[in-house]
Write a protein that holds these residues in place. Sequence first.
Motif, mmCIF file in Angstrom:
data_model
loop_
_atom_site.group_PDB
_atom_site.id
_atom_site.type_symbol
_atom_site.label_atom_id
_atom_site.label_comp_id
_atom_site.label_asym_id
_atom_site.label_seq_id
_atom_site.Cartn_x
_atom_site.Cartn_y
_atom_site.Cartn_z
ATOM 1 N N THR A 20 148.461 -94.112 48.389
ATOM 2 C CA THR A 20 147.218 -93.451 48.785
ATOM 3 C C THR A 20 147.515 -92.191 49.596
ATOM 4 N N ASP A 21 147.337 -92.272 50.912
ATOM 5 C CA ASP A 21 147.491 -91.081 51.748
ATOM 6 C C ASP A 21 148.932 -90.585 51.815
ATOM 7 N N TYR A 22 149.898 -91.469 51.524
ATOM 8 C CA TYR A 22 151.308 -91.098 51.658
ATOM 9 C C TYR A 22 151.986 -90.863 50.307
ATOM 10 N N ILE A 23 151.197 -90.560 49.288
ATOM 11 C CA ILE A 23 151.757 -90.405 47.944
ATOM 12 C C ILE A 23 152.747 -89.251 47.861
ATOM 13 N N THR A 47 147.882 -88.525 61.899
ATOM 14 C CA THR A 47 147.559 -89.309 60.722
ATOM 15 C C THR A 47 146.090 -89.709 60.782
ATOM 16 N N ILE A 48 145.273 -89.180 59.875
ATOM 17 C CA ILE A 48 143.832 -89.432 59.929
ATOM 18 C C ILE A 48 143.277 -89.949 58.606
ATOM 19 N N GLY A 49 144.130 -90.233 57.639
ATOM 20 C CA GLY A 49 143.653 -90.836 56.405
ATOM 21 C C GLY A 49 142.888 -89.898 55.503
ATOM 22 N N VAL A 50 143.514 -88.806 55.098
ATOM 23 C CA VAL A 50 142.900 -87.844 54.182
ATOM 24 C C VAL A 50 143.683 -87.857 52.870
ATOM 25 N N PRO A 51 143.042 -88.165 51.734
ATOM 26 C CA PRO A 51 143.768 -88.239 50.462
ATOM 27 C C PRO A 51 144.201 -86.877 49.945
ATOM 28 N N LEU A 52 145.247 -86.883 49.137
ATOM 29 C CA LEU A 52 145.717 -85.677 48.476
ATOM 30 C C LEU A 52 144.941 -85.531 47.170
ATOM 31 N N PRO A 53 144.177 -84.446 46.982
ATOM 32 C CA PRO A 53 143.322 -84.309 45.798
ATOM 33 C C PRO A 53 144.080 -84.503 44.486
ATOM 34 N N PHE A 54 143.471 -85.296 43.573
ATOM 35 C CA PHE A 54 143.986 -85.552 42.225
ATOM 36 C C PHE A 54 145.277 -86.374 42.231
ATOM 37 N N PHE A 55 145.844 -86.647 43.394
ATOM 38 C CA PHE A 55 147.122 -87.340 43.499
ATOM 39 C C PHE A 55 146.968 -88.761 44.028
ATOM 40 N N SER A 56 146.295 -88.883 45.169
ATOM 41 C CA SER A 56 146.184 -90.185 45.828
ATOM 42 C C SER A 56 145.406 -91.180 44.969
ATOM 43 N N TYR A 57 145.791 -92.451 45.088
ATOM 44 C CA TYR A 57 145.103 -93.508 44.350
ATOM 45 C C TYR A 57 143.666 -93.646 44.835
ATOM 46 N N GLY A 58 142.768 -93.884 43.915
ATOM 47 C CA GLY A 58 141.377 -94.146 44.279
ATOM 48 C C GLY A 58 140.402 -93.521 43.307
ATOM 49 N N GLY A 59 139.460 -94.319 42.834
ATOM 50 C CA GLY A 59 138.474 -93.802 41.901
ATOM 51 C C GLY A 59 137.486 -92.859 42.552
ATOM 52 N N SER A 60 137.068 -93.184 43.792
ATOM 53 C CA SER A 60 136.086 -92.329 44.468
ATOM 54 C C SER A 60 136.616 -90.916 44.651
ATOM 55 N N SER A 61 137.849 -90.808 45.161
ATOM 56 C CA SER A 61 138.395 -89.480 45.435
ATOM 57 C C SER A 61 138.659 -88.719 44.141
ATOM 58 N N LEU A 62 139.229 -89.372 43.134
ATOM 59 C CA LEU A 62 139.542 -88.683 41.880
ATOM 60 C C LEU A 62 138.274 -88.197 41.178
ATOM 61 N N ILE A 63 137.281 -89.063 41.067
ATOM 62 C CA ILE A 63 136.048 -88.679 40.382
ATOM 63 C C ILE A 63 135.293 -87.615 41.184
#
Length: 425
Positions: A319-322, A389-405
């Motif tokens: 996720t955040d550490y991809i 460290t605040i838990g921000v995903p890397l766009p198009f990279f981090s796992y997760g349907g919400s963030s990717l979509i």
Amino acid sequence: MVKTKHLANQSVIANVDWLSIFLYAVLVIFGWMNIYSASLPLEPTSVFDFSQIFGKQLLFIGITIPVIIVILSLDAKVYEKYSIIYYFIGILLLMGLFVFGKTIKGQTNWYQFGGISMQPSEFAKIGTALFLSKYISENQTLYETLKEQAIPLGIILLPVAFIMLQPDTGSAMIFAVLFLVLYREGFPAWYLWTGFIAILLFILALTMQPVILIIFILLGCIIHYFYNKSIHRNPIVYVLLAVAMSAFVFSVDYVFENVLESHQKDRINVLLGGDDVNMKKEGYNLNQAMIAIGSGGWIGKGFLEGTQTKGGFVPEQHTDYIFTTVGEEWGFAGSLLVVACFITLVLRIVYLSEKQKNNFARIYGYCVAAILFMHFFVNVSMLIGIFPTIGVPLPFFSYGGSSLIAFTLLLFIFLKLDANKVNEW
């Protein structure tokens, strides 16, 4: 008439920016490869095993395909015309979390529907960007008075207020980048300077004695007063400014000790070089992330060959550490490629925004570029120890349907608006 409309639709399809789509595809595919590596179990399994993290992400990628088709097929005007509806749907989803949301690690920022989760803050960014763009494009003013500034500020701060109540500092922080868009559209620069100075004073107040810092503040105000040759300079303004900054410095300790959560304080302490206890407790993820990235060297250990990745030393690596997987298995060269793709995509969006004939599309393009850059910058900065460290995903990279979509919607709405500029007059 039908023929003219047909030709217009054909021109829209032909004018989709394929470079942006190519960069999007590269990031999504390379992101999945790294999720696959970070989540691959020891036992052999199929790539299409949807019980595994990489299988679920592949399913999410598949969902984005019809989403993209629908976005590009709809009339471009629906995104501007119904922007206020998208905005308030996002607000309602954020409000609904306090009744129907699921609390994970002290944060109520997810809906859980059986085995499906959704994070509404990711979609609220889209509604906010659309409505903000709509309002600014229809109300072109000089933003000289507080009344003119209040509504755009409120559009941004309303979702931020609900997100902070979850509490989700990381997601709320992303919205702050929209102030750059406001500045681009004529907002006073002092908003940016105030934010920058507040952050700087907060950090300095945690690392040095308040009295010493206040002495520097007073000296700075005095020097600036005599250096400023403007005939409109007012000594009372400088006195009030010095008092306000000094009061802020004295409030930092109270805020740090009584307002921030314990894990937030520990993460800041780690960033500022905290004690050994904090480093072992909250600094573990950061240490392991930096070890993984550094161990990749120039060209990396190779796909699926990362020892830190396979050993599970970096928690939540998918996720955040991809990006740690990229650093370890693809090395400096692979990391540089990912950075180059993100920067190129952001700059491409800015370039396309500048070419828009429609103010709404131009402003929305700035919002998209700003949000993507903020996510990218904060995520990578977390992993190399220059940001908490605040838990921000890397766009198009981090796992997760919400963030990717959500990121797919954010980007392709702009690409649709850009493609439609051939029909703008």
